[in-house]
Design an enzyme around this catalytic site. Structure first.
Site, mmCIF file in Angstrom:
data_model
loop_
_atom_site.group_PDB
_atom_site.id
_atom_site.type_symbol
_atom_site.label_atom_id
_atom_site.label_comp_id
_atom_site.label_asym_id
_atom_site.label_seq_id
_atom_site.Cartn_x
_atom_site.Cartn_y
_atom_site.Cartn_z
ATOM 1 N N ASP A 268 -14.163 -7.024 20.915
ATOM 2 C CA ASP A 268 -13.388 -6.312 20.903
ATOM 3 C C ASP A 268 -11.855 -6.669 20.420
ATOM 4 O O ASP A 268 -11.761 -7.728 20.990
ATOM 5 C CB ASP A 268 -13.098 -4.713 21.767
ATOM 6 C CG ASP A 268 -12.379 -3.604 21.720
ATOM 7 O OD1 ASP A 268 -12.103 -3.949 20.834
ATOM 8 O OD2 ASP A 268 -11.958 -2.355 22.615
ATOM 9 N N ARG A 269 -10.460 -6.128 19.955
ATOM 10 C CA ARG A 269 -9.278 -6.617 19.717
ATOM 11 C C ARG A 269 -8.296 -6.415 21.328
ATOM 12 O O ARG A 269 -8.868 -6.092 21.885
ATOM 13 C CB ARG A 269 -8.863 -6.883 18.347
ATOM 14 C CG ARG A 269 -6.979 -6.064 18.554
ATOM 15 C CD ARG A 269 -6.632 -4.972 17.496
ATOM 16 N NE ARG A 269 -7.044 -5.341 16.608
ATOM 17 C CZ ARG A 269 -6.572 -4.307 15.963
ATOM 18 N NH1 ARG A 269 -6.249 -3.107 16.148
ATOM 19 N NH2 ARG A 269 -6.643 -4.451 14.295
ATOM 20 N N TYR B 199 2.626 -7.084 16.654
ATOM 21 C CA TYR B 199 2.962 -6.208 15.606
ATOM 22 C C TYR B 199 3.823 -5.072 15.611
ATOM 23 O O TYR B 199 5.013 -4.754 15.377
ATOM 24 C CB TYR B 199 1.656 -5.711 14.866
ATOM 25 C CG TYR B 199 1.463 -4.467 14.341
ATOM 26 C CD1 TYR B 199 2.920 -4.411 12.878
ATOM 27 C CD2 TYR B 199 1.672 -3.071 13.743
ATOM 28 C CE1 TYR B 199 3.033 -3.580 12.153
ATOM 29 C CE2 TYR B 199 1.636 -1.967 13.116
ATOM 30 C CZ TYR B 199 2.793 -1.937 12.404
ATOM 31 O OH TYR B 199 3.221 -1.162 11.805
ATOM 32 N N PHE C 233 1.186 -1.012 -0.292
ATOM 33 C CA PHE C 233 -0.077 -0.382 0.314
ATOM 34 C C PHE C 233 1.466 0.889 0.499
ATOM 35 O O PHE C 233 0.742 2.027 -0.726
ATOM 36 C CB PHE C 233 -1.621 0.235 1.405
ATOM 37 C CG PHE C 233 -1.469 1.371 1.293
ATOM 38 C CD1 PHE C 233 -2.024 1.911 0.843
ATOM 39 C CD2 PHE C 233 -1.168 1.363 2.687
ATOM 40 C CE1 PHE C 233 -2.783 3.446 0.972
ATOM 41 C CE2 PHE C 233 -2.105 3.417 3.429
ATOM 42 C CZ PHE C 233 -2.395 3.659 2.317
ATOM 43 N N ILE C 234 1.330 1.583 1.152
ATOM 44 C CA ILE C 234 2.555 2.765 1.415
ATOM 45 C C ILE C 234 3.561 2.528 0.423
ATOM 46 O O ILE C 234 3.951 4.003 -0.529
ATOM 47 C CB ILE C 234 2.536 2.798 2.646
ATOM 48 C CG1 ILE C 234 1.585 3.127 3.380
ATOM 49 C CG2 ILE C 234 3.318 4.825 2.878
ATOM 50 C CD1 ILE C 234 2.056 3.181 4.749
ATOM 51 N N LYS D 15 7.675 -3.727 15.040
ATOM 52 C CA LYS D 15 8.343 -2.913 14.456
ATOM 53 C C LYS D 15 8.976 -1.691 15.689
ATOM 54 O O LYS D 15 10.182 -1.056 14.906
ATOM 55 C CB LYS D 15 6.926 -1.538 14.436
ATOM 56 C CG LYS D 15 6.575 -2.308 13.164
ATOM 57 C CD LYS D 15 7.215 -2.312 11.561
ATOM 58 C CE LYS D 15 7.206 -0.849 11.038
ATOM 59 N NZ LYS D 15 7.681 -1.054 10.232
ATOM 60 N N THR E 272 5.923 2.858 12.598
ATOM 61 C CA THR E 272 4.229 3.449 13.108
ATOM 62 C C THR E 272 4.458 4.332 14.191
ATOM 63 O O THR E 272 5.427 4.031 15.634
ATOM 64 C CB THR E 272 3.645 2.252 12.774
ATOM 65 O OG1 THR E 272 2.892 2.004 13.672
ATOM 66 C CG2 THR E 272 4.091 1.195 13.985
ATOM 67 N N ASP E 273 3.311 4.547 14.826
ATOM 68 C CA ASP E 273 3.407 5.573 16.327
ATOM 69 C C ASP E 273 2.794 4.763 17.167
ATOM 70 O O ASP E 273 2.680 5.056 18.502
ATOM 71 C CB ASP E 273 2.177 6.020 15.700
ATOM 72 C CG ASP E 273 0.539 5.735 15.133
ATOM 73 O OD1 ASP E 273 0.403 4.845 15.031
ATOM 74 O OD2 ASP E 273 -0.236 6.824 15.000
ATOM 75 N N GLU E 274 2.177 3.357 16.394
ATOM 76 C CA GLU E 274 1.976 2.477 17.497
ATOM 77 C C GLU E 274 3.007 1.705 18.424
ATOM 78 O O GLU E 274 2.778 0.988 19.521
ATOM 79 C CB GLU E 274 1.262 0.802 16.711
ATOM 80 C CG GLU E 274 0.467 1.444 15.831
ATOM 81 C CD GLU E 274 -0.505 -0.117 15.685
ATOM 82 O OE1 GLU E 274 -0.844 -0.776 15.650
ATOM 83 O OE2 GLU E 274 -1.556 0.218 14.245
ATOM 84 N N ALA F 291 8.624 -2.781 3.993
ATOM 85 C CA ALA F 291 8.635 -4.696 3.952
ATOM 86 C C ALA F 291 8.730 -4.373 5.277
ATOM 87 O O ALA F 291 9.146 -4.374 5.821
ATOM 88 C CB ALA F 291 9.763 -5.027 2.887
#
Length: 351
Positions: A287-288, A159, A12-13, A163, A134-136, A83
């Protein structure tokens, strides 16, 4: 002429970045490496078929031999590492894949770049490795405050943990070897070519086909939404002008609860496509696990140092995004066939 190694450039990005760069610069070469997993799609790159400035190579970033061969064939000025396995739900189901690609793959890329660029105790001039993160990695915010580059890292999902680990390896290569690196940490991206496991394309596709719109929990999880082209501009600016060793947060003070996003999509499709598309399609689901409540980025550093700012308001960006998906129904049909249907059933239908 600058030469870029872009990894994950069929995703995508990554594909949006490749298209943006080839449109902006006439005198660059991009070697695009992608493993072509479920989220990598060569259809994203159809508009540049035959463009000699773009070389596609199907390879895994964990493959030392393949990546080393590319560094031997090309004199790369920049490595831009997109990636990654990137979907939180998939990481909860199978965290090992995220460690393999996001951590081991990043370390392999760093080692290959170091082997090519570091000679006789010094680094070749004009090289840079940029890690797209990522901000995560910062975890979750309360109702107030924003993530800054100095915010402690506190990942909550497999995830985001993978990262975070990758970011720390990039930092370590900069600190230990003096490798010229940057890290960018972005908020939630949206726009063309996004795989429909993510919120916005999932809701667009489901609403069009009158399927339920699965919303986690109470729908009040807040994300800072960034139009993908604005993100591509930021990455270009950091690669060419960012201070070596620095982290840059990329976001737009464009926070919206998930349920707002869903209702906005319904409203637009109701007017554009079918008046029977309405909020009755919304289905709240369990919820996740470990679901972060709020993300919000302070982009002052990149704004003050490099002059970047998000040019696309959410109101404009969401209209452009929905229009793109409406105009590219064949693309959506192709990516939602086969394995995706099994995945969708596992994620949502039994909740």
């Amino acid at each position: 002429m600058k030469t870029y190694l872009v990894t994950g450039g069929a995703g995508f990005i990554g594909s949006n970045f490749v298209l943006y760069m080839l449109e902006k610069y006439k005198d660059i070469t991009i070697v695009n490496v992608d493993k072509l997993t479920y989220a990598g799609n060569l259809e994203n790159l159809k508009s540049i078929e035959g463009d000699k400035r773009h070389v596609f190579v199907q390879a895994d970033i964990c493959d030392r031999e393949a990546i080393t061969a590319l560094f031997g064939q090309y004199d790369f000025d920049f490595v831009i590492n997109f990636a990654a396995e990137s979907h939180v739900d998939r990481s909860i189901t199978n965290p090992e894949i995220f460690v393999k690609t996001n951590v081991e793959g990043t370390v392999n890329m760093l080692q290959c770049a170091k082997n090519a660029w570091y000679r006789d105790g010094k680094w070749a001039e004009g090289k840079k490795y940029l890690q797209v993160s990522t901000d995560e990695v910062y975890g979750s915010l309360g109702e107030t405050g924003y993530f800054m580059e100095t915010t402690p890292l506190d990942p909550h999902s497999p995830y985001s943990a993978s990262k975070t680990s990758a970011d720390l390896f990039v930092k370590a290569f900069g600190d230990t070897y003096g490798m010229p690196v940057n890290i960018t940490r972005c908020s939630n991206n949206y726009g063309p070519y996004q795989f429909p496991e993510k919120l916005i394309p999932l809701m667009i596709n489901n609403a069009k086909t009158k399927k339920g719109l699965p919303v986690y929990g109470d729908g009040m999880n807040v994300r800072d939404w960034l139009y993908v082209e604005d993100h591509c501009k930021a990455i270009d600016m950091v690669a060419s002008g960012g201070r070596v060793g620095e982290v840059y947060n990329v976001g737009g003070h464009n926070e919206r609860p998930n349920i707002f996003i869903v209702k906005k999509i319904i409203e637009i499709l109701h007017d554009k496509v079918d008046p029977s598309i309405d909020e009755s399609l919304i289905k709240y689901v369990e919820d996740r696990m470990g679901h972060d409540r709020r993300y919000g980025i302070d982009p002052e550093k990149i704004k003050n140092e490099l002059g970047w700012y998000p040019e696309t308001t959410f109101e404009v960006g969401i209209e452009k995004t929905i229009n793109w998906y409406l105009e590219h129904e064949d693309w959506m049909k192709n990516v939602t066939s086969g394995d995706y249907q099994k995945y969708y059933a596992e994620m949502y239908k039994n909740k």
